[in-house]
Design a protein around this motif. Structure first.
Motif, PDB file in Angstrom:
ATOM      1  N   GLY A 161       0.829  -1.193   0.000  1.00 48.56           N
ATOM      2  CA  GLY A 161       0.000   0.000   0.000  1.00 48.56           C
ATOM      3  C   GLY A 161       0.865   1.245   0.000  1.00 48.56           C
ATOM      4  O   GLY A 161       1.782   1.375   0.816  1.00 48.56           O
ATOM      5  N   ASP A 163       0.932   5.578  -0.106  1.00 52.68           N
ATOM      6  CA  ASP A 163       0.191   6.835  -0.044  1.00 52.68           C
ATOM      7  C   ASP A 163       1.110   8.050   0.041  1.00 52.68           C
ATOM      8  O   ASP A 163       0.660   9.165   0.254  1.00 52.68           O
ATOM      9  CB  ASP A 163      -0.808   6.831   1.123  1.00 52.68           C
ATOM     10  N   SER A 165       3.314   8.840   2.316  1.00 51.76           N
ATOM     11  CA  SER A 165       3.686   9.252   3.665  1.00 51.76           C
ATOM     12  C   SER A 165       5.010   8.610   4.076  1.00 51.76           C
ATOM     13  O   SER A 165       5.450   7.624   3.471  1.00 51.76           O
ATOM     14  CB  SER A 165       2.597   8.850   4.652  1.00 51.76           C
ATOM     15  N   SER A 168       4.517   5.003   4.687  1.00 49.86           N
ATOM     16  CA  SER A 168       4.409   4.271   3.428  1.00 49.86           C
ATOM     17  C   SER A 168       5.782   4.030   2.815  1.00 49.86           C
ATOM     18  O   SER A 168       6.035   2.978   2.229  1.00 49.86           O
ATOM     19  CB  SER A 168       3.521   5.055   2.452  1.00 49.86           C
ATOM     20  N   ASP A 190      -2.228   2.346  -4.823  1.00 47.78           N
ATOM     21  CA  ASP A 190      -2.629   3.630  -4.244  1.00 47.78           C
ATOM     22  C   ASP A 190      -4.151   3.639  -4.179  1.00 47.78           C
ATOM     23  O   ASP A 190      -4.826   3.512  -5.211  1.00 47.78           O
ATOM     24  CB  ASP A 190      -2.114   4.788  -5.102  1.00 47.78           C
ATOM     25  N   ARG A 192      -7.619   5.611  -3.375  1.00 45.83           N
ATOM     26  CA  ARG A 192      -8.155   6.974  -3.324  1.00 45.83           C
ATOM     27  C   ARG A 192      -9.633   6.981  -2.955  1.00 45.83           C
ATOM     28  O   ARG A 192     -10.331   5.988  -3.095  1.00 45.83           O
ATOM     29  CB  ARG A 192      -7.983   7.635  -4.699  1.00 45.83           C
ATOM     30  N   SER A 206      -2.036  10.281  -8.881  1.00 46.15           N
ATOM     31  CA  SER A 206      -1.763   8.948  -8.347  1.00 46.15           C
ATOM     32  C   SER A 206      -0.494   8.358  -8.947  1.00 46.15           C
ATOM     33  O   SER A 206       0.330   7.763  -8.241  1.00 46.15           O
ATOM     34  CB  SER A 206      -2.943   8.007  -8.616  1.00 46.15           C
ATOM     35  N   PRO A 235      -9.789   1.943   2.063  1.00 43.89           N
ATOM     36  CA  PRO A 235      -8.412   1.444   1.951  1.00 43.89           C
ATOM     37  C   PRO A 235      -8.249  -0.009   2.386  1.00 43.89           C
ATOM     38  O   PRO A 235      -7.613  -0.800   1.678  1.00 43.89           O
ATOM     39  CB  PRO A 235      -7.630   2.392   2.861  1.00 43.89           C
ATOM     40  N   GLY A 255      -0.540   5.895   8.179  1.00 47.20           N
ATOM     41  CA  GLY A 255      -0.570   6.583   6.889  1.00 47.20           C
ATOM     42  C   GLY A 255      -0.824   8.067   7.070  1.00 47.20           C
ATOM     43  O   GLY A 255      -0.464   8.653   8.079  1.00 47.20           O
ATOM     44  N   ARG A 256      -1.470   8.680   6.094  1.00 41.24           N
ATOM     45  CA  ARG A 256      -1.713  10.117   6.158  1.00 41.24           C
ATOM     46  C   ARG A 256      -2.796  10.483   7.164  1.00 41.24           C
ATOM     47  O   ARG A 256      -2.999  11.639   7.469  1.00 41.24           O
ATOM     48  CB  ARG A 256      -2.119  10.643   4.775  1.00 41.24           C
ATOM     49  N   ARG A 260      -7.478   8.218   4.019  1.00 41.89           N
ATOM     50  CA  ARG A 260      -6.393   7.649   3.233  1.00 41.89           C
ATOM     51  C   ARG A 260      -5.352   6.944   4.091  1.00 41.89           C
ATOM     52  O   ARG A 260      -4.436   6.341   3.575  1.00 41.89           O
ATOM     53  CB  ARG A 260      -5.702   8.721   2.391  1.00 41.89           C
ATOM     54  N   MET A 262      -3.322   4.324   5.626  1.00 43.87           N
ATOM     55  CA  MET A 262      -3.267   2.915   5.268  1.00 43.87           C
ATOM     56  C   MET A 262      -3.385   2.003   6.471  1.00 43.87           C
ATOM     57  O   MET A 262      -3.867   0.910   6.377  1.00 43.87           O
ATOM     58  CB  MET A 262      -1.953   2.624   4.534  1.00 43.87           C
TER      59      MET A 262
END
Length: 291
Positions: A161, A163, A165, A168, A190, A192, A206, A235, A255-256, A260, A262
């Motif tokens: 996965g 994203d 970050s 990630s 990715d 979304r 992306s 996700p 993740g973010r 989003r 992950m």
């Protein structure tokens, strides 16, 4: 990230434990690392293993400990059946399982746990247990290994996965290393929001995120064939679907955030319930000193 330190596997009496031992043995052999097998022996409530200082173990406690030693011995024999050259380090430790594993993981390069498909990670992650004490808080990756899916091809890819970050980034580095060791390909995903698909810059953005995240690793691992996927939706659900026929799924510990993210909190538990393949959770950036 490069895994260093012994591969640590949690040895239990559950049906999935042998699969975790097999995965851990392969990882240790491929990486040339020792395999540390740990069985946490929780004494029955109200029955301490001894009556006091200098006293011998009571008869029942002697048998209880012998059962744990036999369990470890069987796990060691299974690991050596796969890789005769492995350096094995068995440990029978009295204490609560989460606490024992967390302490042992301080010097480990990877922690491997057995996982019951669709029902969580053994009793370790049952309702009310302190799962957060391990996933997302250790300085090493955590691997959740379920019973293997039937008919999985030998060249099944690693799925990661992505994203953009820092978390990630660690997952991507770990995924490339895993794919190279296994001699297989890599699928970078990715995920979304569904409404993002309506934006004209959706695909370009992306593709940029994926290209930037993978560029340096593609140069480092030219033998790994990489494929990109851009998906829309939840996700956890999308990643689990993308990894249905994968060797493993690799994600970051944080993740973010928000939709989003992950692997933020409940998403990690959802993936542990949904994935048919082993789930590898990279450590959080702050635990490794990565920024």
């Amino acid at each position: 990230m490069r895994v260093s330190g012994p591969v640590l596997v949690d040895v239990t009496r559950t049906a999935v434990s042998p699969h975790a031992v097999a995965w851990a043995a392969d990882e240790a052999a491929w990486r040339g690392l020792p395999l540390h097998l740990v069985h946490a022996q929780e004494w029955p409530t109200g029955k301490p293993p001894h009556g006091g200082p200098g006293q011998e173990l009571p008869h029942w406690a002697t048998h209880f400990r012998a059962g744990g030693e036999a369990l470890l011995q069987r796990a060691m024999e299974a690991a050596l059946m796969r890789h005769r050259e492995l350096e094995l380090v068995p440990s029978l430790v009295a204490g609560r399982r989460v606490h024992v594993l967390r302490e042992a993981a301080e010097s480990a390069g990877m922690l491997v746990l057995g996982a019951r498909r669709y029902t969580g990670v053994d009793t370790l992650f049952a309702p009310g247990d302190k799962s957060d004490a391990l996933i997302g808080h250790l300085a090493c990756p955590v691997v959740l290994v379920p019973e293997p899916a039937a008919g999985l091809p030998a060249d099944a890819p690693v799925v990661v996965g992505v994203d953009g970050s820092p978390a990630s980034d660690l997952a991507v580095a770990l995924a490339f290393e895993e794919a190279a060791l296994a001699g297989t390909g890599l699928v970078a995903v990715d995920v979304r929001r569904p409404r993002d698909a309506e934006l004209p810059e959706f695909l370009d953005e992306s593709r940029l995120v994926l290209s930037e995240a993978l560029a340096g690793h593609c140069a480092q691992y030219p033998e790994v064939q990489v494929r990109h996927e851009v998906l829309t939706g939840d996700p956890a659900g999308m990643l689990a679907s993308a990894a249905r026929r994968a060797r493993c799924l690799v994600v970051g510990a944080r993740g973010r955030g928000g939709f989003r993210g992950m692997l933020a909190g409940s998403t990690s538990r959802t993936l542990a319930h949904r994935t048919d393949c082993p789930l590898i959770v990279a450590p959080p950036p702050q635990a490794t000193g990565h920024r």
